[in-house]
Design an enzyme around this catalytic site. Structure first.
Site, mmCIF file in Angstrom:
data_model
loop_
_atom_site.group_PDB
_atom_site.id
_atom_site.type_symbol
_atom_site.label_atom_id
_atom_site.label_comp_id
_atom_site.label_asym_id
_atom_site.label_seq_id
_atom_site.Cartn_x
_atom_site.Cartn_y
_atom_site.Cartn_z
ATOM 1 C CB ILE A 1 -0.982 -0.011 1.197
ATOM 2 C CG1 ILE A 1 -1.889 -1.253 1.125
ATOM 3 C CG2 ILE A 1 -1.829 1.261 1.204
ATOM 4 C CD1 ILE A 1 -2.754 -1.486 2.364
ATOM 5 C CB SER B 1 10.497 0.346 4.759
ATOM 6 O OG SER B 1 9.485 -0.606 4.630
ATOM 7 N NE ARG B 2 8.588 -4.534 9.242
ATOM 8 C CZ ARG B 2 7.564 -5.366 9.341
ATOM 9 N NH1 ARG B 2 7.469 -6.149 10.393
ATOM 10 N NH2 ARG B 2 6.640 -5.438 8.413
ATOM 11 C CB ALA C 1 -1.646 2.491 8.985
ATOM 12 N NE ARG C 2 -6.260 -2.266 11.594
ATOM 13 C CZ ARG C 2 -6.598 -2.459 10.313
ATOM 14 N NH1 ARG C 2 -6.627 -1.426 9.485
ATOM 15 N NH2 ARG C 2 -6.928 -3.645 9.874
ATOM 16 C CG HIS D 1 -11.429 1.645 8.887
ATOM 17 N ND1 HIS D 1 -10.973 1.015 10.015
ATOM 18 C CD2 HIS D 1 -10.702 1.132 7.864
ATOM 19 C CE1 HIS D 1 -9.997 0.162 9.690
ATOM 20 N NE2 HIS D 1 -9.824 0.216 8.379
ATOM 21 C CD GLU E 1 -11.558 2.517 12.975
ATOM 22 O OE1 GLU E 1 -10.385 2.898 12.836
ATOM 23 O OE2 GLU E 1 -12.095 1.660 12.275
ATOM 24 N N GLY F 1 -10.858 2.763 3.681
ATOM 25 C CA GLY F 1 -9.716 2.394 2.840
ATOM 26 C C GLY F 1 -10.027 1.352 1.778
HETATM 27 C C1 GLV Z 1 -8.549 -2.624 6.557
HETATM 28 O O1 GLV Z 1 -8.374 -1.775 7.344
HETATM 29 C C2 GLV Z 1 -7.704 -3.771 6.412
HETATM 30 O O2 GLV Z 1 -6.762 -3.959 7.202
HETATM 31 O O3 GLV Z 1 -7.966 -4.566 5.500
#
Ligand code: GLV
Length: 319
Positions: free
Chosen positions: A157, A176-177, A237-238, A285, A267, A287
């Site tokens: 993503i 990034s890692r 993301a979250r 949310h 959330e 996405g």
């Molecule tokens: C949505 O938030 C997902 O992780 O698919």
């Protein structure tokens, strides 16, 4: 015939493929399933197809029983699943990577545009009935051309968002890692930097990392302070990757210019201070919320469950 419990409503195509081989108990709503009801329903399940709103923890796995073989999450993020507890019980956990990459990157780009171009503010002005008229200095935002996008988490993503941003003339840096494929890095002109550098050089910071203990409040007061005062933060993301209270304070104080959020720390609650601010775009949310994407996610989750129940390797196991 195995028993498959689906924790919420999913597209019919996925239910149909599950039903051809198994007994399916799917929650039809309204709303999301109550925890007690879920604990009751999973008893005796061989497979659970879970939505991200349901916690799949040790208590739930034990309520299901030792015959449980697979938890197939209809999401790429799997912070709702206790993967270690699944492994301890020999339960395979799966997610849905890939199929929602473009849809989520589209929302990230939308939020970048909404925040930098102040579209939410503009909409609110019109809807509130306030008088307005074109003006040379009315609701000026900032351009993307020639600006730097900092991507935190350069998985699928993150890369898809970078590709879109490049088409808008942005330079890309990422944290990034691991280093990404050099060919993709060259195509995107993307440079890997550490988080401190990313925060200080970016005009937009977009979050695409998974959520877990290592990324809890990855962006807090200190990191917001390290960003440019003209910068925008976007989170698809979250929610808990960002300290929402710190973000609200930073937006109010002008520490950063704006933010676009698709996900929230608690959330579906949104920090009340954010609701008072003009310089934050809030969407619920969305996405992966296209018909095509949600169908593909549910079908992939069903395929994962069917594979495990059929003694095969699932297409997308976690880890
Ligand atoms: C949505 O938030 C997902 O992780 O698919």
């Amino acid at each position: 015939m195995s028993r498959v419990v689906v924790t919420g409503r999913i597209p019919e195509a996925a239910l149909e493929s599950l039903r051809t081989e198994h007994e399916v108990d799917d929650w039809q709503g309204p709303g999301s399933i109550d925890r007690e009801e879920l604990l009751r329903r999973v008893a005796g399940a061989d497979a659970i197809v879970s939505l991200l709103t349901e916690k799949i923890d040790a208590e739930l796995l034990d309520a299901a029983g030792p015959q449980l073989r697979v938890v197939a999450n209809v999401a790429v993020g799997y912070d709702n699943i206790d993967v270690a507890a699944c492994a301890e019980r020999g339960v395979i956990a799966t997610n849905t990577p890939g199929v929602l990459t473009d849809a989520t990157a589209d929302i990230a780009l939308s939020l970048i545009l909404m925040s930098t171009r102040r579209l939410g503010e503009g909409e609110r002005i019109i809807r509130s009935g306030q008088e307005w008229k074109w003006g040379m200095f009315f609701l000026l935002g900032s351009s993307l051309q020639g600006k730097t996008l900092g991507i935190v988490g350069m998985g699928g993503i993150g890369r898809a968002t970078a590709r879109r941003a490049k088409a808008f003339g942005m330079e890309i840096v990422y944290q990034s890692r691991s280093e990404i494929d050099p060919e993709i890095a060259a195509e995107l002109g993307a440079r890997r930097v550490d988080l401190d550098e990313l925060l200080s050089v970016s005009d937009v910071v977009s979050l695409h990392c998974p959520y877990g203990p290592a990324t809890h409040h990855l962006i807090g007061a200190e990191q917001l302070e390290a960003m440019k005062a003209s910068a925008h933060l976007v989170n698809t993301a979250r929610g808990p990757v960002v300290d929402e209270a710190a973000l609200a304070s930073a937006l109010r104080a002008g520490t950063i210019a704006g933010a676009g959020l698709d996900v929230f720390e608690h959330e579906p609650q949104v920090h009340p201070d954010l609701l008072e601010l003009e310089n934050v775009t809030l969407v619920p949310h969305l996405g992966s919320a296209t018909v095509e994407t949600r169908t593909a996610m549910a079908v992939l989750a069903a395929d994962n469950a069917l594979a495990v129940l059929g003694g095969q390797e699932p297409p997308s196991p976690i880890g």
